[in-house]
Design an enzyme around this catalytic site. Structure first.
Site, PDB file in Angstrom:
ATOM      1  N   ARG A 140       0.822  -1.212   0.000  1.00  0.00           N
ATOM      2  CA  ARG A 140       0.000   0.000   0.000  1.00  0.00           C
ATOM      3  C   ARG A 140       0.858   1.266   0.000  1.00  0.00           C
ATOM      4  NH1 ARG A 140      -4.836  -2.018   4.122  1.00  0.00           N
ATOM      5  NH2 ARG A 140      -6.079  -3.037   2.508  1.00  0.00           N
ATOM      6  N   LYS A 175     -17.585 -18.223   3.463  1.00  0.00           N
ATOM      7  CA  LYS A 175     -19.036 -18.227   3.654  1.00  0.00           C
ATOM      8  C   LYS A 175     -19.812 -17.671   2.469  1.00  0.00           C
ATOM      9  CE  LYS A 175     -18.780 -17.920   8.704  1.00  0.00           C
ATOM     10  NZ  LYS A 175     -19.182 -17.152   9.903  1.00  0.00           N
ATOM     11  N   GLY A 229      -8.648  -8.580   0.129  1.00  0.00           N
ATOM     12  CA  GLY A 229      -7.435  -8.731   0.918  1.00  0.00           C
ATOM     13  C   GLY A 229      -6.756 -10.078   0.813  1.00  0.00           C
ATOM     14  N   GLY A 261     -13.252  -4.507   1.091  1.00  0.00           N
ATOM     15  CA  GLY A 261     -14.670  -4.161   1.152  1.00  0.00           C
ATOM     16  C   GLY A 261     -15.063  -3.128   0.118  1.00  0.00           C
TER      17      GLY A 261
END
Length: 420
Positions: free
Chosen positions: A35, A222, A378, A401
């Site tokens: 980053r 999930k 990520g 996200g």
């Protein structure tokens, strides 16, 4: 809205929201500076065009002010190493020292503010509420923070600079002080940095004008956390490879036995609905027919192979099997646009990472042959970095996200604040 390339930074102080939320070891050393490296071109552009730079970021989730294990001072050496310029550290983001340092900045100089999240005003979340506080009390505290201290916090940050650059795509989905609210103080002097520009361009290109066949590889544990993006992608893609723990929910929903594998019985109807919808739309859903199974969630576990829908009791699926690797590879190599979000196994444990490595290698091979590949989320980014293949794919997103929400068609506060 200005473009960073066309803006005149001569003699101006630019406050840049970067995403320096980087991993640190026990001694406070940066273990992955992806980053930081991503933000360097934006910082250098301002300096080259005669401006000075005030950097601001968050780091982790500190629960209180001045928790030094979350201090940004630790990352100063890593920034200086990549930037090649001395970075002055303010030690705060609100005190008089920060204001004085910002006012004294000369063209070509760079300063870094302390962790924004040392202040509740950054996220707009009140701290110090009693554990038994009612919803009404929480709402009142949030309102009081927003109408008073948060406004002052944003105003103070804005006072340091002449222009604002948002280059933190990873936090663009948060309506925080430094990502959305501060932009209002620079109605004619706000812009995206190169990270933001490139992220939006890459995602828009994949979602709006992909070369076909277009395949999305969706992993993760999930179904419940990926259902929205799967449904959105079904409007865009030709095929979806489903991997990770989600595999076992799909297998069990169709009557399979998954042993001790991750499974969400309450998502069975959703899984079956996805299968039916894909059939109706002519979208190919690709899942591994076999699984690497383990009797423990550890590097020392005993392992074996089993059909993904016939895993014995006491065992759990931890990766795709050999047939799955072949199937995924062949499918990926037949695609012209590839989106990868989420590993297909427990890649953090080397013994269970061979499936995700096979996927990464297939994407790199397809890219070499002319496909466009976007890696986002990520864990996928961690995968591609772990396997040393980040430079073999078309684009590696810095957002998790934010990437998913943008692909889902949601308006990101950090993007909207610049565009309005």
């Amino acid at each position: 809205m200005f473009k960073i390339d066309s803006y005149d930074f001569t003699g101006k102080r630019a406050i840049i929201r970067v995403d320096f939320n980087v991993p640190l070891d026990a001694e406070g050393n940066v273990t992955d500076d992806t980053r930081i490296r991503a933000a360097i071109p934006t910082i250098k552009k301002v300096l080259e065009k005669g401006g000075s730079v005030i950097l601001m970021s968050h780091l982790g989730r500190p629960k209180k002010n001045n928790d030094m294990k979350f201090s940004l001072e630790q990352i100063v050496p890593a920034i200086e190493k990549r930037l090649g310029v001395k970075v002055q550290f303010a030690g705060d983001c609100m005190g008089e020292k920060a204001a004085e340092m910002a006012a004294a900045l000369k063209p070509g100089e760079v300063m870094l503010l302390e962790n924004l999240r040392f202040y509740a005003e950054e996220e707009g979340k009140p701290r110090g509420l009693a554990e038994d506080a009612t919803d009404e009390e929480k709402k009142a505290a949030k309102k009081a923070l927003k109408e008073g201290p948060q406004k002052e916090f944003v105003k103070k940050l804005a006072s340091y600079a002449d222009c604002y650059i948002n280059d933190a795509f990873g936090t663009a989905h948060r309506a925080h002080s430094s990502t959305a609210l501060i932009a209002d103080y620079f109605p004619n002097d706000k812009m995206f940095g190169y990270v933001m520009e490139n992220e939006l361009k890459a995602i828009d290109g994949v979602m709006e004008n992909p070369q076909r066949p277009f395949c999305a590889i969706i992993g993760g544990s999930k179904v419940s956390t990926k259902i929205t993006i799967i449904e959105k992608l079904m409007e865009k893609v030709d095929s979806i490879i489903i991997g990770g723990g989600m595999t076992y929910t799909f297998a069990a929903a169709q009557g399979g036995k998954v042993g001790n594998s991750i499974c969400e019985p309450d998502m069975f109807p959703v899984a079956l609905e996805i299968l039916e919808k894909a059939k109706q739309k002519g979208i190919k859903l690709v899942m591994s027919p076999d699984a690497l199974i383990a009797d423990d969630f550890a590097q020392t576990a005993n392992t074996d192979y089993a059909p993904a829908n016939a895993i014995p009791d006491g065992w759990e699926g931890v990766d795709i099997g050999e047939e799955g690797k072949k199937l995924f590879r062949e499918h990926i190599l037949g695609c012209k646009t590839i989106l990868w979000n989420g590993p297909v196994g427990v890649f953090e444990i080397d013994k269970f990472a061979t499936g995700s490595r096979a996927v990464a290698e297939a994407i790199a091979e397809a890219t070499q042959k002319g496909a466009y590949s976007l890696i986002g989320g990520g864990d996928s980014v961690a995968c591609i970095n772990k396997f040393g293949l980040a430079d073999k794919v078309s684009y590696v997103s810095t957002g998790g996200g934010a990437l998913l929400e943008y692909m889902e068609g949601k308006e990101l506060p950090g993007v909207a604040a610049i565009r309005k």
